[in-house]
Design a protein around this motif. Structure first.
Motif, short mmCIF file in Angstrom:
data_model
loop_
_atom_site.label_atom_id
_atom_site.label_comp_id
_atom_site.label_asym_id
_atom_site.label_seq_id
_atom_site.Cartn_x
_atom_site.Cartn_y
_atom_site.Cartn_z
N SER A 223 25.91 59.37 20.48
CA SER A 223 26.63 60.50 19.90
C SER A 223 25.66 61.59 19.45
O SER A 223 24.50 61.31 19.13
CB SER A 223 27.47 60.03 18.71
N GLY A 224 26.13 62.82 19.42
CA GLY A 224 25.32 63.94 18.95
C GLY A 224 25.77 65.24 19.57
O GLY A 224 26.70 65.29 20.39
N TYR A 225 25.11 66.31 19.17
CA TYR A 225 25.42 67.64 19.71
C TYR A 225 24.65 67.86 21.01
O TYR A 225 23.46 67.56 21.10
CB TYR A 225 25.05 68.73 18.71
N LEU A 226 25.35 68.39 21.98
CA LEU A 226 24.70 68.76 23.24
C LEU A 226 23.91 70.04 22.99
O LEU A 226 24.47 71.09 22.70
CB LEU A 226 25.75 68.97 24.33
N GLN A 227 22.57 69.95 23.10
CA GLN A 227 21.72 71.08 22.77
C GLN A 227 21.21 71.82 24.00
O GLN A 227 21.19 73.04 24.02
CB GLN A 227 20.53 70.58 21.93
N VAL A 228 20.77 71.09 25.02
CA VAL A 228 20.19 71.72 26.20
C VAL A 228 20.67 70.98 27.44
O VAL A 228 20.76 69.75 27.44
CB VAL A 228 18.64 71.69 26.15
N VAL A 229 20.98 71.74 28.49
CA VAL A 229 21.33 71.17 29.79
C VAL A 229 20.33 71.71 30.81
O VAL A 229 20.17 72.92 30.96
CB VAL A 229 22.77 71.55 30.21
N ASN A 230 19.68 70.81 31.53
CA ASN A 230 18.73 71.19 32.58
C ASN A 230 19.50 71.39 33.88
O ASN A 230 19.72 70.44 34.64
CB ASN A 230 17.65 70.12 32.74
N ARG A 231 19.92 72.62 34.12
CA ARG A 231 20.79 72.89 35.28
C ARG A 231 20.06 72.67 36.60
O ARG A 231 20.67 72.21 37.58
CB ARG A 231 21.32 74.32 35.18
N GLN A 232 18.78 73.03 36.66
CA GLN A 232 18.04 72.87 37.90
C GLN A 232 17.93 71.40 38.29
O GLN A 232 18.02 71.06 39.48
CB GLN A 232 16.65 73.49 37.76
N ARG A 233 17.73 70.53 37.29
CA ARG A 233 17.67 69.10 37.62
C ARG A 233 19.02 68.61 38.14
O ARG A 233 19.07 67.82 39.08
CB ARG A 233 17.27 68.30 36.39
N LEU A 234 20.10 69.08 37.53
CA LEU A 234 21.43 68.66 37.99
C LEU A 234 21.69 69.13 39.42
O LEU A 234 22.27 68.40 40.23
CB LEU A 234 22.50 69.21 37.04
N LEU A 283 19.82 67.18 26.52
CA LEU A 283 19.19 66.85 25.24
C LEU A 283 20.29 66.74 24.19
O LEU A 283 21.09 67.68 24.01
CB LEU A 283 18.19 67.94 24.83
N ILE A 284 20.34 65.60 23.52
CA ILE A 284 21.33 65.36 22.48
C ILE A 284 20.61 65.31 21.15
O ILE A 284 19.59 64.63 21.00
CB ILE A 284 22.09 64.04 22.72
N GLY A 285 21.10 66.05 20.17
CA GLY A 285 20.47 66.09 18.85
C GLY A 285 21.48 65.96 17.73
O GLY A 285 22.70 65.92 17.96
N SER A 286 20.96 65.93 16.52
CA SER A 286 21.81 65.73 15.34
C SER A 286 22.43 67.03 14.83
O SER A 286 23.30 67.00 13.95
CB SER A 286 21.00 65.08 14.22
N LYS A 287 21.98 68.17 15.36
CA LYS A 287 22.51 69.46 14.89
C LYS A 287 22.54 70.45 16.06
O LYS A 287 21.91 70.24 17.09
CB LYS A 287 21.66 70.02 13.76
N ARG A 288 23.28 71.52 15.87
CA ARG A 288 23.36 72.56 16.88
C ARG A 288 22.14 73.48 16.77
O ARG A 288 21.53 73.60 15.71
CB ARG A 288 24.64 73.39 16.71
N ASN A 289 21.80 74.12 17.88
CA ASN A 289 20.75 75.14 17.85
C ASN A 289 21.11 76.25 18.83
O ASN A 289 22.13 76.18 19.52
CB ASN A 289 19.38 74.53 18.17
N SER A 290 20.28 77.27 18.88
CA SER A 290 20.61 78.48 19.64
C SER A 290 19.99 78.50 21.04
O SER A 290 20.08 79.52 21.71
CB SER A 290 20.13 79.72 18.86
N THR A 291 19.38 77.40 21.48
CA THR A 291 18.68 77.42 22.77
C THR A 291 19.63 77.81 23.90
O THR A 291 19.34 78.71 24.69
CB THR A 291 18.05 76.05 23.05
#
Length: 449
Positions: A223-234, A283-291
Motif C-alpha cells: 500500500s502507498g501513494y503512487l509517486q512516479v511511473v516510468n513510462r519508457q520502461r512500460l 515508485l510507491i511512497g508514504s506521501k504524495r509529491n510533485s514529481t
C-alpha cells in the motif's frame, strides 16, 4: 529514469542534512588546504596588516575557540527559530506545507554554514602547536576563520529577515503558487503542442483488446501513494510481449495492497520476472509529491484556503488570494494541450494506456472545496465567479468553456441558497450573466459560421 532522478533529487532538496553535509565537507577540505598552505608559505605581515594577523599560538587558540563556541551556539538558535517557524506554518497553513519550508535553500545554507564553520575551527585548532619541539601558527587559516565569522553574522540577519517574511500568509500562498506554476510548466510544457499526435478511437482499442492472445491483471504488492511511473520502461515491456499495458491509476492515487493496477494485453508469452519488472516501473511512497502529481500543489493551495475559511480562522482575504493564484495557474492550462492517455512506440503502435488528469479534474480539485467551505461568504463566491469569467475569457477550446460554465452554475446555485442579502446575490448574478452572455454569443457565432 528521468522521473526517478527528479524524485530522488526532490527528496534530497527537502532534507535538512544534504546541504549542511556538503558545506561541512567543503569546510574540511578548506581546513586541510589552508593548513597545508600555511605550512608551505611563511607569511610575515607588515604595516597595518600586522595588526589584524594572529601573532602567537595563544591568540590563535583564543580566536578559534571563540569562533567555534559562538558558531555552535548560534546554530542552536537558528535551529530553534526554524522549528518555531515550522510549527507556526503547520498550525496556520497545514502540515502538508512543511515540505515547502524544508525545500527552502536559505534555511539549509544558514544552518549548514554555522556547523561547517564550527567544524573548520575545530580542525584548524588541532593544528596549532607551541611546544619546544614543534612551532606551527596557521596564520592564513585563522584569518579565514575570522572572515567566516563575519560572513555568518550577516547570514544571521538575513535569515531572521527571511523567516519573518516567509511566514506571512501572502508570501506562503505566493511560494506555493510559484511551485505550482513550475510544476505545470514541467509536466505540461507548451512545446508539446508542436508534437505529432497519434489518434486512436475507443472502438479500435476494443478491437486490439479482443485480438490479444492473452489478458492478465497484475495487483500491487504493497500500500502507498503512487509517486512516479516510468513510462519508457512500460513501453519497453509492452514491446517485449508484442502488446500493450493499461495503467489504471495515476500519480497521486493511494493504492491498497492487492488492488489491480495493470492490465496487460499481449501476443507473446510472459517471461520469468516480468511481474517484478512491471511493478518496478512504479515508485510507491508514504506521501504524495510533485514529481508527476499535477494535483499536489493545487491541493496545497486549496488546503490554505480551506483553513482560512474555517470558523476558527475566518480569514476570507487569504482565501481570495488563493483563488487569484489558482486562477493564474488554471489559465496556463487553457493554453496547452494536456497529454492524452495513449502512448505509442516508434512504429506508431499502441503500447501504453494511462489514467491521465483532465482539465475538468484539475478545475474541480482547485475550486470545489473552496466553493463548499466558502458558500456562506459572499466575498469568496463573488471572487470565484470572477475567476470563472477570467478563465472562460482566456479559454480557446469549447470543452474548457463547458467545464467553466458547469462550475459557474454551481457557484451561482451555492450563492442562491446561502446568501442572506439580496444585493450580494445580485452582484454574483451580474457576473454570472456576463459569462452566460459570452457563451451565448459564441454559440451564435458558431451557428453563423
Amino acid at each position: 529514469m528521468r522521473a526517478k532522478l527528479i524524485y530522488f533529487w526532490s527528496n534530497l532538496q527537502s532534507s535538512f542534512w544534504f546541504v549542511p553535509l556538503l558545506l561541512i565537507v567543503c569546510a574540511l577540505l578548506a581546513a586541510f588546504g589552508l593548513v597545508f598552505l600555511d605550512d608551505a608559505v611563511d607569511i610575515k605581515p607588515t604595516g597595518v596588516f600586522g595588526y589584524f594577523m594572529i601573532g602567537s599560538a595563544d591568540s590563535a587558540r583564543s580566536v578559534l575557540s571563540t569562533v567555534a563556541g559562538a558558531m555552535i551556539g548560534v546554530a542552536g538558535t537558528v535551529f530553534s527559530i526554524t522549528l518555531v517557524a515550522l510549527t507556526l506554518a503547520s498550525s496556520q497553513f497545514g502540515p502538508r506545507l512543511l515540505q515547502n519550508f524544508m525545500h527552502d535553500k536559505l534555511n539549509q545554507v544558514v544552518l549548514g554554514s554555522y556547523i561547517a564553520t564550527f567544524t573548520y575551527c575545530l580542525v584548524v585548532l588541532s593544528t596549532v602547536k607551541s611546544s619546544d619541539s614543534v612551532q606551527f601558527l596557521p596564520t592564513i587559516s585563522v584569518g579565514f576563520a575570522i572572515i567566516l565569522a563575519l560572513v555568518n553574522i550577516f547570514l544571521l540577519v538575513i535569515f531572521i529577515h527571511h523567516i519573518s517574511i516567509n511566514i506571512q500568509a501572502d508570501q506562503v500562498v505566493s511560494n506555493v503558487n510559484s511551485g505550482l506554476n513550475r510544476n505545470f510548466k514541467r509536466l505540461f510544457p507548451k512545446e508539446e503542442d508542436k508534437e505529432e499526435v497519434h489518434e486512436i478511437t475507443e472502438s479500435e482499442i476494443e478491437q486490439l483488446k479482443e485480438k490479444a492472445l492473452f489478458k492478465k491483471v497484475f495487483k500491487i504488492d504493497r500500500s502507498g501513494y503512487l509517486q512516479v511511473v516510468n513510462r519508457q520502461r512500460l513501453i519497453g515491456l509492452a514491446q517485449e510481449i508484442e502488446g500493450f499495458i493499461e495503467l489504471q491509476s495515476h500519480a497521486g492515487h493511494f493504492l491498497v495492497e492487492g488492488q489491480e493496477v495493470f492490465v496487460v494485453y499481449g501476443d507473446k508469452e510472459l517471461e520469468e520476472g516480468f511481474e517484478g519488472r512491471l511493478l518496478g516501473a512504479m515508485l510507491i511512497g508514504s506521501k504524495r509529491n510533485s514529481t508527476q502529481d499535477s494535483e499536489f500543489a493545487v491541493r496545497q493551495m486549496v488546503e490554505v484556503a480551506s483553513r482560512a475559511l474555517s470558523p476558527g480562522v475566518n480569514d476570507p482575504y487569504t482565501a481570495i488570494t488563493c483563488i487569484d493564484k489558482l486562477t493564474d495557474s488554471i489559465c496556463y492550462l487553457t493554453s496547452v494541450n494536456l497529454p492524452g492517455p495513449y502512448r505509442f512506440d516508434e512504429e506508431k503502435k499502441l503500447r501504453l494506456i494511462l489514467n491521465t488528469m483532465s482539465f475538468d479534474g484539475v478545475v474541480s480539485v482547485a475550486f470545489n472545496q473552496i466553493r463548499q467551505f466558502g458558500q456562506s461568504s459572499p466575498a469568496v463566491l463573488i471572487r470565484l465567479m470572477d475567476a470563472m469569467v477570467t478563465i472562460y475569457t482566456l479559454s480557446q477550446r469549447p470543452e474548457h468553456k463547458k467545464v467553466i460554465l458547469k462550475h459557474a452554475k454551481m457557484i451561482r446555485q451555492a450563492g442562491k441558497e446561502h446568501f442572506g442579502e439580496r444585493n450580494d446575490f445580485q452582484d454574483l448574478e451580474e457576473r454570472y450573466q456576463k459569462l452566460v452572455k459570452d457563451a451565448e454569443s459564441v454559440k451564435s457565432a458558431d451557428k453563423v459560421s
